[in-house]
Design an enzyme around this catalytic site. Structure first.
Site, mmCIF file in Angstrom:
data_model
loop_
_atom_site.group_PDB
_atom_site.id
_atom_site.type_symbol
_atom_site.label_atom_id
_atom_site.label_comp_id
_atom_site.label_asym_id
_atom_site.label_seq_id
_atom_site.Cartn_x
_atom_site.Cartn_y
_atom_site.Cartn_z
ATOM 1 N N CYS A 51 0.824 -1.212 0.000
ATOM 2 C CA CYS A 51 0.000 0.000 0.000
ATOM 3 C C CYS A 51 0.861 1.266 0.000
ATOM 4 O O CYS A 51 1.554 1.550 0.979
ATOM 5 C CB CYS A 51 -0.912 -0.039 1.226
ATOM 6 S SG CYS A 51 -1.770 1.494 1.592
ATOM 7 N N CYS A 108 -0.044 3.716 2.722
ATOM 8 C CA CYS A 108 0.443 3.260 4.028
ATOM 9 C C CYS A 108 1.883 3.724 4.250
ATOM 10 O O CYS A 108 2.258 4.111 5.357
ATOM 11 C CB CYS A 108 0.371 1.742 4.121
ATOM 12 S SG CYS A 108 -1.308 1.078 4.007
#
Length: 106
Positions: free
Chosen positions: A29, A32
């Protein structure tokens, strides 16, 4: 930030009498990784709380159980219950995460 590696550990940690903060993420991600660049400052601001992280890909079913549809997401738990959830669309800046935690935790 302590990583939660098992469903049993997750269930144990969320039973805390004090609110805890859990970050849901995944290694692939991009958002993230951006969150990780600034989360240290937010953690310092809220250092009186325990912080944990859950890799959504490693603990099958946990994210779905708590309606984590996008990552990164920040959830607050206490006494086994989800108290609050900041969805991925609102975790793009330290200000957004900090404001959410102030609103939920005071």
């Amino acid at each position: 930030m302590e990583k939660i590696n098992t469903i049993e550990m997750f269930e144990e940690k969320i039973q805390s009498e004090n609110p805890i903060i859990v970050k849901f993420y995944a290694d692939w991600c991009t958002d993230c990784k951006v969150l990780d660049m600034f989360i240290g400052d937010v953690k310092s601001e809220f250092s009186q709380y325990q912080w944990y992280e859950v890799n959504s890909d490693e603990l099958n079913g946990v994210a779905e159980s708590y309606d984590v549809m996008g990552i990164p997401s920040i959830l607050i738990f206490q006494n086994g219950e989800k108290l609050a959830h900041q969805h991925s669309a609102y975790t793009k800046s330290p200000g957004e995460v900090s404001a959410f935690l102030h609103q939920q935790l005071g």
